[in-house]
Design a protein around this motif. Structure first.
Motif, PDB file in Angstrom:
ATOM      1  N   LEU A 144      49.259  28.247  44.077  1.00  0.00           N
ATOM      2  CA  LEU A 144      48.828  27.474  43.426  1.00  0.00           C
ATOM      3  C   LEU A 144      49.009  27.192  42.470  1.00  0.00           C
ATOM      4  N   ARG A 145      48.885  26.127  41.829  1.00  0.00           N
ATOM      5  CA  ARG A 145      49.000  26.145  40.290  1.00  0.00           C
ATOM      6  C   ARG A 145      46.984  25.566  40.165  1.00  0.00           C
ATOM      7  N   CYS A 169      35.858  22.773  52.519  1.00  0.00           N
ATOM      8  CA  CYS A 169      35.211  24.461  52.254  1.00  0.00           C
ATOM      9  C   CYS A 169      36.547  24.376  51.873  1.00  0.00           C
ATOM     10  N   GLY A 170      37.643  23.848  52.183  1.00  0.00           N
ATOM     11  CA  GLY A 170      39.314  24.880  51.110  1.00  0.00           C
ATOM     12  C   GLY A 170      38.947  23.933  50.215  1.00  0.00           C
ATOM     13  N   PHE A 171      38.588  23.143  49.812  1.00  0.00           N
ATOM     14  CA  PHE A 171      38.614  22.126  48.247  1.00  0.00           C
ATOM     15  C   PHE A 171      37.880  23.389  47.622  1.00  0.00           C
ATOM     16  N   LEU A 216      36.174  26.084  42.627  1.00  0.00           N
ATOM     17  CA  LEU A 216      35.272  26.722  42.178  1.00  0.00           C
ATOM     18  C   LEU A 216      36.644  28.514  41.471  1.00  0.00           C
ATOM     19  N   ALA A 217      37.289  28.215  41.999  1.00  0.00           N
ATOM     20  CA  ALA A 217      38.089  29.161  41.155  1.00  0.00           C
ATOM     21  C   ALA A 217      39.308  28.630  40.419  1.00  0.00           C
ATOM     22  N   GLY A 218      38.481  27.107  39.225  1.00  0.00           N
ATOM     23  CA  GLY A 218      38.926  26.020  38.337  1.00  0.00           C
ATOM     24  C   GLY A 218      40.943  25.964  38.851  1.00  0.00           C
ATOM     25  N   LEU A 219      41.295  25.991  39.650  1.00  0.00           N
ATOM     26  CA  LEU A 219      42.326  25.047  40.097  1.00  0.00           C
ATOM     27  C   LEU A 219      42.275  23.922  40.571  1.00  0.00           C
ATOM     28  N   ASP A 220      43.164  22.309  40.173  1.00  0.00           N
ATOM     29  CA  ASP A 220      43.119  21.165  39.808  1.00  0.00           C
ATOM     30  C   ASP A 220      43.173  20.407  41.134  1.00  0.00           C
ATOM     31  N   LEU A 221      42.553  18.897  41.162  1.00  0.00           N
ATOM     32  CA  LEU A 221      42.516  18.790  42.628  1.00  0.00           C
ATOM     33  C   LEU A 221      43.703  18.630  43.389  1.00  0.00           C
ATOM     34  N   GLU A 222      44.137  18.063  42.637  1.00  0.00           N
ATOM     35  CA  GLU A 222      45.868  18.194  43.532  1.00  0.00           C
ATOM     36  C   GLU A 222      45.738  19.927  44.419  1.00  0.00           C
ATOM     37  N   ALA A 223      45.504  21.282  43.691  1.00  0.00           N
ATOM     38  CA  ALA A 223      45.844  22.157  44.560  1.00  0.00           C
ATOM     39  C   ALA A 223      44.332  22.302  45.037  1.00  0.00           C
ATOM     40  N   CYS A 224      43.751  21.270  45.054  1.00  0.00           N
ATOM     41  CA  CYS A 224      42.322  21.936  46.024  1.00  0.00           C
ATOM     42  C   CYS A 224      42.662  21.001  47.169  1.00  0.00           C
TER      43      CYS A 224
END
Length: 297
Positions: free
Chosen positions: A292-293, A246-248, A253-261
């Motif tokens: 987060l970036r 869910c967090g990922f 869906l908010a447009g964050l990069d994979l590591e931030a997810c």
């Protein structure tokens, strides 16, 4: 949109695992938690403020009623078809540290299918689809791909060998799995999913050991993502992997990069361990997304 994977957990707390062999063992209160992987993902995403449509088969039984009530309480838009086999069940033995052992009763008939006219209108409106590895859900992939909707799945403790999981692994854009299933082979399993399938990224969760990320555009060596310390004592690890998903997905869906997810997933997973079943659902404020970036692509 979440497809499949609801059920009811019966949670039995024990002193340690494995349980010593005995004719009878005294335990504390035995609890029922409606949710399972699909229900937990639907509830967790809704708690994060996402609009969620959840489609599944359940039984016309008291356990199915528990699922309906829990999803309604969590604000999930749930539409169910009746399975002739009844509602899926699991019995989970949980020791004092929160570690668990689960006995899963999937019970769906092999020929169970979700009618196309039931799911297709919802699929056309979805921004993202998360598919549980229930057998009937595999038959939605052709329509998911035709519509170009991003899709994720959770393979849980797949060892990289069982045939049941392969279609889910190779036809999903984001693939989650537990590192415990493949053990020392987890890196090669992650590479196989990227090589043989369409996945943009594969994420292996390792509980208190954090998680590992491997992407199509990155290195073929899993990148470690550290675990987050739970904000309160650990009560139960049931549902922590679902909360990670869910967090990922919230981050993606908010447009964050994979590591931030992945960092968001770690926070949500740790938070879930502080309550029984799916009682500890993190909200968007506690996820601290402002730190987060965002993705640049």
């Amino acid at each position: 949109m979440v497809v499949g994977g609801s059920g009811v957990d019966t949670v039995v707390r024990v002193d340690s695992l494995p349980v010593p062999l005995a004719d009878s063992v005294g335990v504390g209160p035995i609890l029922e938690w409606p949710g399972h992987t699909g229900g937990n993902v639907a509830l967790g995403c809704r708690a994060l403020g996402l609009d969620v449509k959840f489609l599944d088969f359940i039984g016309d039984d008291w356990t199915g009623g528990q699922i309906r009530a829990r999803l309604a309480e969590g604000g999930v838009d749930f539409e169910a078809l009746i399975s002739p086999a009844g509602t899926r069940r699991a019995v989970n033995l949980v020791e004092r540290t929160g570690r668990r052992m689960s006995f899963y009763d999937g019970r769906d008939p092999a020929d169970l299918r979700m009618p196309r006219d039931f799911y297709l209108p919802h699929l056309r409106r979805a921004r993202h689809v998360h598919v549980a590895i229930t057998n009937f859900a595999r038959f939605l992939y052709d329509d998911i791909e035709a519509l170009g909707v991003p899709v994720s799945t959770d393979l849980h403790d797949w060892d990289g060998l069982a045939d049941h999981h392969r279609e889910f692994a190779f036809r999903s854009d984001l693939v989650f799995l537990s590192a415990a299933g493949a053990g020392e082979r987890i890196a090669s399993v992650m590479r196989e999913i990227l090589r043989e399938g369409r996945a943009e990224a594969v994420i292996a969760t390792a509980g208190a050991g954090g998680s590992y990320l491997m992407s199509r555009e990155g290195s073929r060596t899993p990148r470690p993502v550290p675990a987050t310390l739970p904000p309160a004592p650990v009560v139960d690890s049931n549902g922590a992997g679902d909360a990670y998903v869910c967090g990922f997905l919230y981050g993606r869906l908010a447009g964050l990069d994979l590591e931030a997810c992945a960092r968001l997933g770690a926070v949500a997973g740790a938070y879930a361990c502080t309550g029984g079943g799916n009682a500890a659902l993190i909200g968007p404020d506690a996820l601290n997304t402002d730190r987060l970036r965002p993705a640049t692509n």
